[in-house]
Scaffold this active site. Sequence first.
Site: not given
Lengths: 367, 259
Positions: B97, B158, B184-185, B206-207
């Site tokens: 990635k 994040g 993301a987000g 992830n986050t």
Amino acid sequence: MSFYDTIKEFKDFDYDAFFRRVSDDQVKSAIAKDRLNIKDFLTLLSPRAADFIEPMAQKARKLTKQYFGNVIGLYIPIYLSNYCTNECIYCGFNCKNKINRRKLSLEEIEIEAKAIKKTGMQHILFLTGEAPGYTTPEYMGEAAKILEKYFASVSMEVYPMDVDDYKFLRSKGVDGLTVYQETYNEDTYKKVHLSGRKANYLYRLDSPERGCMAGFRYVNIGPLYGLAEKRSEAFLAGLHADYLDRKYPDVELNISLPRINEAEGGYKPASIMTDEDYVQFITAYRLFMPRVGINLSTRETPEFRDHLLDICVTRFSAGSRTDVGGYAEEGSTAQFEISDARTVPEIVHMLEKKGLQPVFKDWEQPF
Amino acid sequence: MKDVFKIGNKEFTNRLFTGTGKFASKKFIPLMLEASGSEMITVALRRVDFSAGDENILSYIPKNVVLLPNTSGARNSAEAVRIANIAREAGCGDFIKIEVINDSRYLMPDNMETLKATEILVKDGFTVLPYVMPDVSFIKRFEDAGAAAIMPLGSAIGSNRGIRTKEIISMLIELSRLPIIVDAGIGRPSQAAEAMEMGAAAVLVNTAISSAEDPVTAGKAFSLAVQAGRMAYLADMRGEITSGAVASSPLTGFLGERK
């Protein structure tokens, strides 16, 4: 354009008058905002905001969890030399102090590196006093080459240099630069730096920026709390970080809040930064700059450090010694007294108990 | 029929991709993978310590899960390419990635440098998943460069703000031949479901998982939401339905009058 323009802008700023006008609602509004302007930031540094330290800490914790997660980056310092030509009246390495002076040879650096490597630490910060005749950029370059063999990331806290010397050290594998301004107050600066190259306020003020220009990836700044009035110091350090962050967006900015412990050279702090102030200031930094790194050294006590981990610290030193040659054997006089003497495994155990993952390596050689 | 999708030479049935960053303890990683059924997990090479033995983060990832090393920390294409090569030489496989970010304030990706790295790494035989700012004009370029999928951001890394780039991502899904993986987000399962309903091939979270109090349950919640969103998409559910009957037909009434 230099950060000095901002310093001049605030030279005659009446902080007390500003603080007197701060209302509870202004503090609450600053805490609630997503993006704080510099007025909000100063509002959070006000004595009035001290009454809101818990909500500030809650927000700071939330932002830290969000952007950094449940992880703490670990680093360890190595003192290469305590020779110094500066006369800083608050510092243990002051050239007038009769202490054992020592500079590690390259062989000794390797021995120290091996001893530190055994602890598992991967991010190392090398330090020297300011004695360019003894600790030349070439010497530091050789030191960096040795350290790079053992550690994932090498950064340095040494005397300010020109861009070309910084570029040279960058090319030798130094990733990060720490330069503390000591005090942003120009008058105070002159009073506490009596002689030596360090007496040049402006040259030191611009050195983090020269580091950014030279391509360092981490830049770590901060005042030494205790020299000048604390709230204005905290404010100007925040503006300095913000200035660098906007101008050099590819650099990871870090802020430290070292404060004078009285043992050093018998210097009596002119402005005492209490634990309450400390917490208020780091939370104000986090709210003002949600992604900035916040470093915490072993100057602080274990108990205090552990509490700060719950709030917004992102980088933490462990197993530190501040004497030259102290890892492999008994070293020389320390620059400052360590308050947290815990070993690396003890720190790791403490972090894990808190639900924080210790991160030893967060770097890769191509950077 | 099994709902399978392919990236490079790997087939996936679970459309939730996950990450290794930000966990309170690495021991949550295998538990989260098991609970969520996630079949691909991204790991920042800068956090991989090959000298750490059992504490090496890779030893927490079961062998049946595809490793997606990422180039987090790279500021330009040259650094990203070098990181990718280190990852491959270290035995992390051919998936990569690409993350090229030179904005430490909002962590926005640099599409131009990401594209350059994609071109180079595809030629070197990597299966490349670029993390990008949603931009229609770049889609064809990434396709031409040979990317295996495209990973546009929903909002800042994040930030947990959801799919703020929704309009553009819809266009990417419509226009791209490549799988679109929203990365993301995404802060809540409902947002992951939203991406899947829109037709995203997968999402990467992830986050929101790793920083949850209970990351294992959070992983499962996201996985279920992704499945629900995917099923809704496949069911070709109708959009908003108007109230139907209208008393008079001022615009079309004339049609009856003609008879």
